[in-house]
Design a protein around this motif. Structure first.
Motif, PDB file in Angstrom:
ATOM      1  N   VAL A 177      12.796  -4.753  -0.299  1.00  0.00           N
ATOM      2  CA  VAL A 177      13.668  -4.482  -1.446  1.00  0.00           C
ATOM      3  C   VAL A 177      12.911  -4.477  -2.776  1.00  0.00           C
ATOM      4  N   PRO A 178      12.013  -5.456  -3.059  1.00  0.00           N
ATOM      5  CA  PRO A 178      11.296  -5.409  -4.340  1.00  0.00           C
ATOM      6  C   PRO A 178      10.423  -4.166  -4.501  1.00  0.00           C
ATOM      7  N   LEU A 179      10.087  -3.505  -3.379  1.00  0.00           N
ATOM      8  CA  LEU A 179       9.241  -2.314  -3.424  1.00  0.00           C
ATOM      9  C   LEU A 179      10.045  -1.028  -3.294  1.00  0.00           C
ATOM     10  N   GLY A 180      11.356  -1.138  -3.351  1.00  0.00           N
ATOM     11  CA  GLY A 180      12.210   0.041  -3.313  1.00  0.00           C
ATOM     12  C   GLY A 180      12.571   0.508  -1.918  1.00  0.00           C
ATOM     13  N   GLY A 181      12.266  -0.291  -0.916  1.00  0.00           N
ATOM     14  CA  GLY A 181      12.581   0.080   0.457  1.00  0.00           C
ATOM     15  C   GLY A 181      13.833  -0.613   0.977  1.00  0.00           C
ATOM     16  N   ARG A 182      14.150  -0.313   2.232  1.00  0.00           N
ATOM     17  CA  ARG A 182      15.304  -0.925   2.880  1.00  0.00           C
ATOM     18  C   ARG A 182      14.847  -1.777   4.057  1.00  0.00           C
ATOM     19  N   ALA A 183      15.642  -2.774   4.378  1.00  0.00           N
ATOM     20  CA  ALA A 183      15.353  -3.667   5.495  1.00  0.00           C
ATOM     21  C   ALA A 183      16.124  -3.223   6.732  1.00  0.00           C
ATOM     22  N   PHE A 184      15.452  -3.289   7.878  1.00  0.00           N
ATOM     23  CA  PHE A 184      16.066  -2.913   9.153  1.00  0.00           C
ATOM     24  C   PHE A 184      15.763  -3.986  10.199  1.00  0.00           C
ATOM     25  N   HIS A 185      16.665  -4.086  11.186  1.00  0.00           N
ATOM     26  CA  HIS A 185      16.385  -4.947  12.329  1.00  0.00           C
ATOM     27  C   HIS A 185      16.574  -4.201  13.646  1.00  0.00           C
ATOM     28  N   GLU A 186      16.921  -2.903  13.579  1.00  0.00           N
ATOM     29  CA  GLU A 186      17.044  -2.070  14.771  1.00  0.00           C
ATOM     30  C   GLU A 186      16.034  -0.941  14.692  1.00  0.00           C
ATOM     31  N   PRO A 193      -0.492   7.399  -3.728  1.00  0.00           N
ATOM     32  CA  PRO A 193       0.156   8.680  -4.051  1.00  0.00           C
ATOM     33  C   PRO A 193       0.595   9.405  -2.785  1.00  0.00           C
ATOM     34  N   GLY A 194       1.691  10.142  -2.896  1.00  0.00           N
ATOM     35  CA  GLY A 194       2.164  10.965  -1.789  1.00  0.00           C
ATOM     36  C   GLY A 194       2.897  10.214  -0.714  1.00  0.00           C
ATOM     37  N   VAL A 195       3.234   8.959  -0.955  1.00  0.00           N
ATOM     38  CA  VAL A 195       3.961   8.163   0.038  1.00  0.00           C
ATOM     39  C   VAL A 195       4.819   7.142  -0.702  1.00  0.00           C
ATOM     40  N   THR A 196       5.926   6.793  -0.099  1.00  0.00           N
ATOM     41  CA  THR A 196       6.776   5.730  -0.635  1.00  0.00           C
ATOM     42  C   THR A 196       7.033   4.703   0.459  1.00  0.00           C
ATOM     43  N   LEU A 197       7.326   3.489   0.059  1.00  0.00           N
ATOM     44  CA  LEU A 197       7.734   2.468   1.018  1.00  0.00           C
ATOM     45  C   LEU A 197       9.232   2.657   1.260  1.00  0.00           C
ATOM     46  N   SER A 198       9.568   3.156   2.437  1.00  0.00           N
ATOM     47  CA  SER A 198      10.963   3.461   2.751  1.00  0.00           C
ATOM     48  C   SER A 198      11.663   2.345   3.504  1.00  0.00           C
ATOM     49  N   ALA A 199      10.945   1.700   4.448  1.00  0.00           N
ATOM     50  CA  ALA A 199      11.639   0.774   5.336  1.00  0.00           C
ATOM     51  C   ALA A 199      10.703  -0.295   5.875  1.00  0.00           C
ATOM     52  N   VAL A 200      11.267  -1.474   6.118  1.00  0.00           N
ATOM     53  CA  VAL A 200      10.557  -2.572   6.772  1.00  0.00           C
ATOM     54  C   VAL A 200      11.454  -3.088   7.886  1.00  0.00           C
ATOM     55  N   LEU A 201      10.875  -3.218   9.063  1.00  0.00           N
ATOM     56  CA  LEU A 201      11.613  -3.690  10.236  1.00  0.00           C
ATOM     57  C   LEU A 201      11.103  -5.057  10.648  1.00  0.00           C
ATOM     58  N   ASP A 202      12.000  -5.990  10.871  1.00  0.00           N
ATOM     59  CA  ASP A 202      11.641  -7.310  11.365  1.00  0.00           C
ATOM     60  C   ASP A 202      12.837  -7.884  12.108  1.00  0.00           C
ATOM     61  N   SER A 203      12.545  -8.736  13.085  1.00  0.00           N
ATOM     62  CA  SER A 203      13.642  -9.362  13.840  1.00  0.00           C
ATOM     63  C   SER A 203      14.448 -10.313  12.974  1.00  0.00           C
ATOM     64  N   HIS A 204      13.889 -10.707  11.844  1.00  0.00           N
ATOM     65  CA  HIS A 204      14.610 -11.528  10.860  1.00  0.00           C
ATOM     66  C   HIS A 204      14.925 -10.650   9.657  1.00  0.00           C
ATOM     67  N   PRO A 205      16.151 -10.148   9.544  1.00  0.00           N
ATOM     68  CA  PRO A 205      16.486  -9.199   8.471  1.00  0.00           C
ATOM     69  C   PRO A 205      16.191  -9.722   7.072  1.00  0.00           C
ATOM     70  N   GLU A 206      16.361 -11.035   6.877  1.00  0.00           N
ATOM     71  CA  GLU A 206      16.124 -11.572   5.539  1.00  0.00           C
ATOM     72  C   GLU A 206      14.650 -11.473   5.169  1.00  0.00           C
ATOM     73  N   GLN A 250       0.831  -1.206   0.000  1.00  0.00           N
ATOM     74  CA  GLN A 250       0.000   0.000   0.000  1.00  0.00           C
ATOM     75  C   GLN A 250       0.866   1.256   0.000  1.00  0.00           C
ATOM     76  N   TYR A 251       1.885   1.284   0.838  1.00  0.00           N
ATOM     77  CA  TYR A 251       2.781   2.451   0.854  1.00  0.00           C
ATOM     78  C   TYR A 251       3.520   2.602  -0.475  1.00  0.00           C
ATOM     79  N   ALA A 252       3.794   1.504  -1.132  1.00  0.00           N
ATOM     80  CA  ALA A 252       4.507   1.579  -2.407  1.00  0.00           C
ATOM     81  C   ALA A 252       3.626   2.075  -3.541  1.00  0.00           C
ATOM     82  N   ARG A 253       2.294   1.898  -3.429  1.00  0.00           N
ATOM     83  CA  ARG A 253       1.427   2.222  -4.559  1.00  0.00           C
ATOM     84  C   ARG A 253       0.631   3.504  -4.380  1.00  0.00           C
TER      85      ARG A 253
END
Length: 307
Positions: A47-56, A27-40, A22-25
């Protein structure tokens, strides 16, 4: 707030993926980041939506302007408080928390910061598309059934907080009455939480609401019957149809409306509009979500008392 909002999602499960898209599609917002305890897992979503993965969490919060919590419900309050403390509006998948005390802390923190909190009871979007939220009569009877096959999702909470809370919220949305008593019975699953439950809730207007949920059923079934003094409405949420014998002009083609076709998208978009000041509120506020949670916990207590 930046002109284009940077959206972030906590939780890289199935619903986390839905919210990230939803954030990727929108208007007026982008998918910037996803946080999960499992980085993979975070990377697989982001990544497929143009965002970055975080674990912190701290680094994740620096990379976003708005946040969706799609993590297990037992983490909702703690994570929401951290997001709000960082000055970020938050959309919390249902339930808003697992206790009213925790949920009230979230509401108070948002009010103190002047930040928007939305909750993911997005089926209110479907009721709006039908026209049910505008019916001028008070219902006298509501019967809701929500059954589904076994799933690994939401095993940290009972079927009441996982499934019944949806129909509880819808019941509260179509009446101005207040619940006064709750009775019920259920069956515990192997994990020690309620996997099946039936509840009867009485309201001060005379409304009786009957809720039946199971997450160990053989097939998916979701129906609701709402009886008014002038007629009744029977809804099949799976077939996306309803039968209406009331005099009120409900929309038989609701399923073809953009909002009902994608209620999650409509709910997230309304959240973003509220964040930008383009709408007075999201579809479901923290206050709405707390009312649903409060009644759901009362049902749980009724099941415990009857066991």
């Amino acid at each position: 707030m930046t002109e284009t909002l940077r959206g972030g999602v906590i939780g890289a499960g199935v619903f986390g993926g839905y919210h990230a898209r939803q954030y990727a599609r929108l208007p007026g917002v982008t998918l910037s980041a996803v946080l999960d305890s499992h980085p993979e897992r975070a990377a697989q979503v982001a990544v497929p939506l143009g965002g970055r993965a975080f674990h912190e969490l701290e680094a994740f919060l620096d990379a976003v302007d708005v946040v969706t919590l799609a993590s297990p419900a037992t983490f909702h309050a703690e994570q929401a408080l951290a997001v709000l403390a960082a000055g970020k509006p938050v959309y919390i998948e249902k339930p808003i928390a697992v206790s009213v005390a925790e949920a009230e802390k979230v509401r108070a923190a948002a009010a103190k910061q002047g930040l928007v909190v939305a909750c993911g009871h997005q089926e209110r979007v479907v009721f709006r598309a039908m026209g049910l939220l505008d019916v001028p009569e008070q219902p006298v009877l509501l019967e809701a059934l929500r059954h589904g096959p076994p799933s690994d999702r939401s095993r940290d909470v009972s079927a009441i907080l996982d499934l019944m809370v949806h129909d509880i919220d819808l019941a509260l949305a179509i009446t101005t009455a207040e619940p006064v008593t709750a009775e019920g019975e259920g069956r515990l699953g192997a994990s020690g939480v309620w996997d099946q439950a039936r509840a009867e809730v009485s309201f001060d207007s005379g409304l009786t609401a009957l809720f039946d949920v199971s997450r160990v059923a053989g097939a998916r079934k979701r129906t609701m019957r709402v009886v008014y003094p002038s007629g009744e409405v029977e809804i099949d949420f799976v077939a996306r149809t309803f039968r209406n014998t009331t005099p009120f002009a409900l929309n038989p083609d609701f399923a073809d409306t953009p909002a009902a076709a994608d209620p999650l998208g409509a709910s997230v978009e309304a959240f973003l509009q509220a964040v930008r000041g383009e709408a007075p509120r999201p579809v479901v506020t923290a206050e709405d979500a707390i009312r649903a949670l409060d009644l759901a916990i009362a049902v749980e207590q009724a099941l415990e008392d009857a066991a």
